[in-house]
Design a protein around this motif. Structure first.
Motif, PDB file in Angstrom:
ATOM      1  N   UNK A  93       0.839  -1.200   0.000  1.00 51.35           N
ATOM      2  CA  UNK A  93       0.000   0.000   0.000  1.00 51.35           C
ATOM      3  C   UNK A  93       0.874   1.249   0.000  1.00 51.35           C
ATOM      4  N   UNK A  94       1.910   1.246   0.815  1.00 51.67           N
ATOM      5  CA  UNK A  94       2.816   2.397   0.899  1.00 51.67           C
ATOM      6  C   UNK A  94       3.493   2.636  -0.454  1.00 51.67           C
ATOM      7  N   UNK A  95       3.947   1.568  -1.107  1.00 49.07           N
ATOM      8  CA  UNK A  95       4.593   1.698  -2.416  1.00 49.07           C
ATOM      9  C   UNK A  95       3.622   2.261  -3.457  1.00 49.07           C
ATOM     10  N   UNK A  96       2.420   1.759  -3.460  1.00 51.04           N
ATOM     11  CA  UNK A  96       1.412   2.257  -4.410  1.00 51.04           C
ATOM     12  C   UNK A  96       1.105   3.732  -4.170  1.00 51.04           C
ATOM     13  N   UNK A  97       0.886   4.085  -2.929  1.00 49.09           N
ATOM     14  CA  UNK A  97       0.560   5.484  -2.636  1.00 49.09           C
ATOM     15  C   UNK A  97       1.754   6.400  -2.927  1.00 49.09           C
ATOM     16  N   UNK A  98       2.948   5.927  -2.670  1.00 48.58           N
ATOM     17  CA  UNK A  98       4.136   6.720  -2.973  1.00 48.58           C
ATOM     18  C   UNK A  98       4.257   6.937  -4.487  1.00 48.58           C
ATOM     19  N   UNK A 146       1.897   9.585  -5.405  1.00 48.86           N
ATOM     20  CA  UNK A 146       2.417  10.854  -4.919  1.00 48.86           C
ATOM     21  C   UNK A 146       3.505  11.390  -5.847  1.00 48.86           C
ATOM     22  N   UNK A 147       4.458  10.531  -6.208  1.00 52.44           N
ATOM     23  CA  UNK A 147       5.566  10.945  -7.075  1.00 52.44           C
ATOM     24  C   UNK A 147       5.085  11.319  -8.477  1.00 52.44           C
ATOM     25  N   UNK A 148       4.010  10.674  -8.911  1.00 59.74           N
ATOM     26  CA  UNK A 148       3.456  10.970 -10.229  1.00 59.74           C
ATOM     27  C   UNK A 148       2.653  12.274 -10.213  1.00 59.74           C
ATOM     28  N   UNK A 172      -5.361  12.499  -6.715  1.00 55.75           N
ATOM     29  CA  UNK A 172      -6.111  11.680  -5.759  1.00 55.75           C
ATOM     30  C   UNK A 172      -5.223  10.547  -5.254  1.00 55.75           C
ATOM     31  N   UNK A 173      -4.575  10.789  -4.131  1.00 55.71           N
ATOM     32  CA  UNK A 173      -3.657   9.800  -3.564  1.00 55.71           C
ATOM     33  C   UNK A 173      -4.383   8.638  -2.892  1.00 55.71           C
ATOM     34  N   UNK A 174      -5.681   8.751  -2.742  1.00 51.61           N
ATOM     35  CA  UNK A 174      -6.456   7.709  -2.063  1.00 51.61           C
ATOM     36  C   UNK A 174      -6.900   6.577  -2.987  1.00 51.61           C
TER      37      UNK A 174
END
Length: 161
Positions: free
Chosen positions: A122-127, A130-132, A136-138
């Motif tokens: 989950x952290x990798x996906x959200x990161x 974020x980097x992209x 909508x980070x959710x």
């Protein structure tokens, strides 16, 4: 109503225009409320007719926040349905939300299934979102929650979410 209102008007039956206006507008509200209530009752009846072998009418997600907590209360106390409750831990649970989930489950005497999502994934996906620079980070957690609820509905043969 008396004639202390200098602009008051009465019809042939002696009913003032204030009362006529009130009845006219109230009737619309009552009629709409009745129609809406009738629709809800029809839907609830249909949901109850599809109860699974474990006695669940439907499945709901519960985060422990205000919206889903009220939904649980409304479904049980107002609609008299028996939902299976799914809580999806995507790694962002607060102590308050966990306590709320426990209180609601206990108070309403509901069955709870908790799905724990791998925090590193989950952290990798959200990161990545974020980097992209995605607005909508959710999205990763929203998809995980929705997929978990659907997966449980299929597994438990529950037709209504």
């Amino acid at each position: 109503m008396d004639t202390s209102d200098t602009n008051i008007k009465f019809n042939d039956q002696g009913v003032c225009d204030h009362c006529q206006n009130y009845k006219k507008n109230l009737r619309k509200i009552i009629d709409e409320s009745y129609k809406e209530n009738f629709k809800i009752k029809k839907i609830v009846k249909k949901i109850k007719s599809k109860k699974n072998k474990n006695g669940f009418d439907c499945i709901i997600g519960l985060s422990g926040g205000v919206d889903s907590s009220y939904l649980a209360h409304y479904i049980v106390k107002e609609l008299d349905l028996n939902p299976l409750v799914v809580h999806v831990d995507t790694g962002w649970n607060s102590i308050q939300s966990v306590n709320n989930v426990e209180r609601i489950i206990d108070k309403l005497n509901l069955d709870l299934h908790t799905e724990v999502i791998d925090w590193r994934e989950m952290k990798d996906l959200q990161m990545s979102f974020f980097k992209a620079g995605h607005p909508n980070l959710d999205i990763p957690q929203d998809h995980a929650i929705w997929a978990s609820i659907h997966k449980m509905a299929i597994k438990k043969n529950i037709n209504y979410l």
